[in-house]
Scaffold this motif. Sequence first.
Motif, PDB file in Angstrom:
ATOM      1  N   TYR A 176       0.796  -1.048   0.097  1.00  0.00           N
ATOM      2  CA  TYR A 176       0.019   0.058   0.200  1.00  0.00           C
ATOM      3  C   TYR A 176       0.816   1.336   0.045  1.00  0.00           C
ATOM      4  CZ  TYR A 176      -4.504  -2.668   0.695  1.00  0.00           C
ATOM      5  OH  TYR A 176      -5.537  -3.125   0.296  1.00  0.00           O
ATOM      6  N   TYR A 177       0.182   2.241  -0.682  1.00  0.00           N
ATOM      7  CA  TYR A 177       1.036   3.593  -0.685  1.00  0.00           C
ATOM      8  C   TYR A 177       1.443   4.055   0.649  1.00  0.00           C
ATOM      9  CZ  TYR A 177       2.081   8.383  -2.260  1.00  0.00           C
ATOM     10  OH  TYR A 177       2.690   9.419  -2.754  1.00  0.00           O
ATOM     11  N   LYS A 178       2.929   4.377   0.719  1.00  0.00           N
ATOM     12  CA  LYS A 178       3.310   4.759   2.106  1.00  0.00           C
ATOM     13  C   LYS A 178       3.711   3.910   3.044  1.00  0.00           C
ATOM     14  CE  LYS A 178       4.028   9.035   0.480  1.00  0.00           C
ATOM     15  NZ  LYS A 178       5.238   9.432   0.293  1.00  0.00           N
ATOM     16  N   THR A 179       3.434   2.637   2.549  1.00  0.00           N
ATOM     17  CA  THR A 179       3.571   1.514   3.606  1.00  0.00           C
ATOM     18  C   THR A 179       4.855   0.433   3.030  1.00  0.00           C
ATOM     19  OG1 THR A 179       2.285  -0.305   3.026  1.00  0.00           O
ATOM     20  CG2 THR A 179       1.404   1.461   4.383  1.00  0.00           C
ATOM     21  N   GLU A 189       7.388   4.540  -4.777  1.00  0.00           N
ATOM     22  CA  GLU A 189       6.289   5.328  -5.450  1.00  0.00           C
ATOM     23  C   GLU A 189       6.347   5.320  -6.873  1.00  0.00           C
ATOM     24  OE1 GLU A 189       5.199  10.078  -5.682  1.00  0.00           O
ATOM     25  OE2 GLU A 189       5.678   9.179  -3.783  1.00  0.00           O
ATOM     26  N   GLU A 190       7.456   4.965  -7.658  1.00  0.00           N
ATOM     27  CA  GLU A 190       7.592   4.951  -9.177  1.00  0.00           C
ATOM     28  C   GLU A 190       6.871   3.667  -9.656  1.00  0.00           C
ATOM     29  OE1 GLU A 190      11.737   5.304 -10.522  1.00  0.00           O
ATOM     30  OE2 GLU A 190      11.764   7.525  -9.890  1.00  0.00           O
ATOM     31  N   ASP A 191       6.880   2.624  -8.807  1.00  0.00           N
ATOM     32  CA  ASP A 191       6.414   1.410  -8.843  1.00  0.00           C
ATOM     33  C   ASP A 191       4.965   1.314  -8.983  1.00  0.00           C
ATOM     34  OD1 ASP A 191       8.537  -0.822  -9.404  1.00  0.00           O
ATOM     35  OD2 ASP A 191       8.989  -0.153  -7.482  1.00  0.00           O
ATOM     36  N   HIS A 192       4.212   2.277  -8.033  1.00  0.00           N
ATOM     37  CA  HIS A 192       2.909   2.323  -7.947  1.00  0.00           C
ATOM     38  C   HIS A 192       2.587   3.034  -9.459  1.00  0.00           C
ATOM     39  CE1 HIS A 192       2.201   1.594  -3.980  1.00  0.00           C
ATOM     40  NE2 HIS A 192       3.179   2.570  -3.554  1.00  0.00           N
ATOM     41  N   ILE A 193       3.017   3.783  -9.819  1.00  0.00           N
ATOM     42  CA  ILE A 193       2.828   4.520 -11.358  1.00  0.00           C
ATOM     43  C   ILE A 193       3.183   3.451 -12.511  1.00  0.00           C
ATOM     44  CG2 ILE A 193       3.695   6.256 -12.777  1.00  0.00           C
ATOM     45  CD1 ILE A 193       4.163   7.904 -10.326  1.00  0.00           C
ATOM     46  N   ASN A 211      -4.909   0.930  -0.495  1.00  0.00           N
ATOM     47  CA  ASN A 211      -5.280   1.871   0.651  1.00  0.00           C
ATOM     48  C   ASN A 211      -6.113   3.138   0.002  1.00  0.00           C
ATOM     49  OD1 ASN A 211      -2.636   2.304  -0.126  1.00  0.00           O
ATOM     50  ND2 ASN A 211      -2.348   3.931   1.385  1.00  0.00           N
ATOM     51  N   ASP A 212      -7.054   3.596   0.653  1.00  0.00           N
ATOM     52  CA  ASP A 212      -7.761   4.589   0.270  1.00  0.00           C
ATOM     53  C   ASP A 212      -6.957   6.039   0.683  1.00  0.00           C
ATOM     54  OD1 ASP A 212      -9.745   6.669  -0.709  1.00  0.00           O
ATOM     55  OD2 ASP A 212     -11.189   5.905   0.712  1.00  0.00           O
ATOM     56  N   CYS A 213      -6.514   6.730  -0.340  1.00  0.00           N
ATOM     57  CA  CYS A 213      -5.959   7.990  -0.366  1.00  0.00           C
ATOM     58  C   CYS A 213      -6.021   8.740  -1.698  1.00  0.00           C
ATOM     59  CB  CYS A 213      -4.079   7.635  -0.133  1.00  0.00           C
ATOM     60  SG  CYS A 213      -3.419   6.945  -1.199  1.00  0.00           S
TER      61      CYS A 213
END
Length: 251
Positions: A176-179, A189-193, A211-213
């Motif tokens: 999840y983002y930031k975890t 973060e680049e992997d999320h994109i 996660n909801d963000c």
Amino acid sequence: MNSFIPWIGGKKLLRKEILSRFPKEQPSRYIEVFGGAGWVLFAKEHNSKQLEVYNDLNGDLVNLYRCVKYHAQEVQRECEFLLNSREIFINYKEQMNINGLTDIQRAARFLYLIKVSFGADGKTYGTNAKNISYSVNMLPEISKRLNRVVIENKSYDNLIKVYDRNNALFYLDPPYYKTEKYYGNLFDEEDHIKLRDILKDIKGKFILSYNDCAFIRELYSDFYIEEVERNNHLVKDGDSRYKELIIRNYK
């Protein structure tokens, strides 16, 4: 059926919500890209005609799955008479960093570490009443369920490329983002994109939990996004409800 292990971010509490959103027509191949504890895989209906793939980049986790699939009884014997003990936990954690262990010995130690650690992080002794025997006794049943499951140890981008077809369904549960740090910094973060960009162009279908963000909502704004809530057992005080997103490229 249940998974035999806990895992950081495991989908025990969200699996029914995810399964209820699977396509009505069952695809001929099902791929879990970030396998973890495999809660969705074990909970879904087994179809002997469907290709099922479990993948994770964590080599120790994949070794555990492979040993349970092919050598469940040997893993059980290696886990006999284990106690919930801080001393054993520390010894096993140190042994994971040395050479000389067989795959079965490594699998048994890894199973113990994630079972008794706090939040299944494998690093911090949990200081609570974890039942080791519960997981160990499940291994023959888990082995049978994994009998026809392909177990992979690939990066998410390569795995999706290899298994993408018009009749494929990918379930993705990325860090999840930031975890990301809780998963050994194998994702940033680049992997999320990058993951979003890959999913935009796949031939098959995908269902994704996050996660909801604001960052994720904006990233996947071109897809179907649903908000769901679950209990957060790691929160003892305050609001124990946790919001998550289920994202799909199909209705």
